[in-house]
Design an enzyme around this catalytic site. Structure first.
Site, PDB file in Angstrom:
ATOM      1  N   ASP A 104       0.839  -1.208   0.000  1.00 60.79           N
ATOM      2  CA  ASP A 104       0.000   0.000   0.000  1.00 60.79           C
ATOM      3  C   ASP A 104       0.871   1.254   0.000  1.00 60.79           C
ATOM      4  OD1 ASP A 104       0.871  -0.065   2.604  1.00 60.79           O
ATOM      5  OD2 ASP A 104      -1.110   0.136   3.521  1.00 60.79           O
ATOM      6  N   ASP A 142      -1.238  -6.266  -0.635  1.00 60.13           N
ATOM      7  CA  ASP A 142      -1.389  -5.610   0.670  1.00 60.13           C
ATOM      8  C   ASP A 142      -2.841  -5.174   0.864  1.00 60.13           C
ATOM      9  OD1 ASP A 142      -0.119  -4.873   2.966  1.00 60.13           O
ATOM     10  OD2 ASP A 142       0.905  -3.126   2.107  1.00 60.13           O
ATOM     11  N   LYS A 144      -1.303  -9.489   2.686  1.00 64.69           N
ATOM     12  CA  LYS A 144      -0.611  -9.041   3.899  1.00 64.69           C
ATOM     13  C   LYS A 144      -1.520  -8.043   4.596  1.00 64.69           C
ATOM     14  CE  LYS A 144       2.888  -5.877   3.882  1.00 64.69           C
ATOM     15  NZ  LYS A 144       2.262  -4.838   4.730  1.00 64.69           N
ATOM     16  N   GLU A 146      -1.755  -5.480   8.427  1.00 63.84           N
ATOM     17  CA  GLU A 146      -1.006  -4.949   9.563  1.00 63.84           C
ATOM     18  C   GLU A 146      -1.704  -5.228  10.883  1.00 63.84           C
ATOM     19  OE1 GLU A 146      -0.263  -0.770   8.889  1.00 63.84           O
ATOM     20  OE2 GLU A 146       0.704  -1.150   6.953  1.00 63.84           O
ATOM     21  N   GLU A 193       8.653  -4.280  10.885  1.00 69.02           N
ATOM     22  CA  GLU A 193       9.067  -2.972  10.349  1.00 69.02           C
ATOM     23  C   GLU A 193       9.547  -2.057  11.473  1.00 69.02           C
ATOM     24  OE1 GLU A 193       6.431  -1.155   7.520  1.00 69.02           O
ATOM     25  OE2 GLU A 193       7.518   0.751   7.570  1.00 69.02           O
TER      26      GLU A 193
HETATM   27  O1  KIV Z   1       3.344  -1.313   1.724  1.00 64.18           O
HETATM   28  C1  KIV Z   1       4.523  -1.671   1.743  1.00 64.18           C
HETATM   29  O2  KIV Z   1       5.295  -1.409   0.823  1.00 64.18           O
HETATM   30  C2  KIV Z   1       4.975  -2.427   2.906  1.00 64.18           C
HETATM   31  C3  KIV Z   1       6.436  -2.674   3.029  1.00 64.18           C
HETATM   32  C4  KIV Z   1       7.143  -1.446   3.422  1.00 64.18           C
HETATM   33  C5  KIV Z   1       6.720  -3.812   3.949  1.00 64.18           C
HETATM   34  O3  KIV Z   1       4.193  -2.789   3.723  1.00 64.18           O
END
Ligand code: KIV
Length: 285
Positions: free
Chosen positions: A46, A85, A114, A116, A183
């Site tokens: 994202d 993401d 993915k 968070e 992170e």
């Molecule tokens: O969105 C993204 O690019 C990320 C990375 C920084 C791990 O979550």
């Protein structure tokens, strides 16, 4: 043709001699570049919001935006595992919305998603995994929480926060995550988490002890300058080279050096003569 990287292959890549290599990409040419370089995982992050769409943070992108860019990356048919993401608010409201949103990224071409957060997100993670969609976790600095965190700050620096990160990582594993992004955490904390969990950790600003590393495409290649955290190693200055190249083009146009004769199409001699435009020695279509 080389075999596509799979979720079980990534899951099995724990404490391997060769760390996992993940990088972001947001379109087909970017995906081809990183895949040709032999990365293991392409994250359609994202960060799209910041490095491609010009926003100040990652909160501005939607599931439709993410699906659009996942599809562009998938069209390059990379060998690397494509992870999509989940944007802010796409997995916070209801289980049904969460699963539907994860499915939109899979239908666009991702093999996994993915998201968070730690213990707070476990119910949503379980529901996505129940729908047969593999989930990569992401803890430490979670940019979708910047307002709650008070900015892009290193996390896990205090004793309680460090142990909470280990608990979050264990909760993600228990929920079924196949890997975890760490992170912006101190390297000692990343090492503790990495030693505590049976799935690969993938670090960004988390030191050398993780099972893999990830960087943002535009950071690594020097294509953006707005934010430059200390963990970014720039392997090229493509932004500066691109500006130089475009300036050379502009100068050539203004000086009538571009296009040259061999960069132009020409009439056949007799047609040119009939039109009163003859005189060239070599004519080509
Ligand atoms: O969105 C993204 O690019 C990320 C990375 C920084 C791990 O979550």
């Amino acid at each position: 043709m080389a075999q596509t990287v799979t979720v079980p292959a990534v899951r099995a890549h724990k404490r391997a001699d060769d760390p996992l290599v993940m990088i972001t990409a947001y379109d087909a040419p970017g995906a081809r570049i990183v895949d040709d370089a032999g990365v293991d995982i392409i994250l359609v992050g994202d960060t799209l919001a910041m490095v491609v769409l010009g926003h100040e943070d990652t909160l501005q992108v939607t599931v439709d935006d993410m699906a659009h860019h996942v599809a562009a990356v998938a069209r390059a048919r990379p060998r690397a595992l494509v992870v999509g993401d989940m944007p802010w608010l796409s997995y916070h409201v209801s289980v049904a919305d969460t699963v539907t949103n994860a499915a939109a990224l899979i239908r666009a071409g991702a093999a996994a998603v993915k998201l968070e957060g730690g213990r707070k997100r476990v119910d949503m993670i379980r529901s996505i995994i129940d729908a047969e969609i593999p989930v990569m976790g992401h803890i430490g600095l979670t940019p979708q929480s910047i307002h709650a965190l008070g900015g892009f700050k290193v996390q896990g620096k205090e004793l309680d926060a460090a142990t909470a990160l280990v608990d979050d990582a264990l909760a993600l594993v228990d929920a079924g995550c196949f890997s975890i992004v760490l992170e912006c955490v101190p390297d000692e904390v990343a090492r503790m988490v990495t030693e505590a969990v049976p799935v690969p950790t993938i670090g960004i600003g988390a030191g050398p002890w993780c099972d893999g590393q990830v960087l943002v495409f535009h950071d690594l290649l020097g294509l953006q300058d707005r934010i430059r955290p200390k963990f970014v190693r720039r392997y090229a200055e493509l932004g500066a080279s691109a500006t130089e190249a475009v300036a050379a083009y502009a100068a050539d146009v203004r000086a009538r050096r571009f296009p040259a004769d061999d960069e132009s199409y020409h009439l056949a001699g007799e047609v040119a003569d009939a039109l009163g435009r003859g005189g060239r020695t070599q004519a080509s279509a």
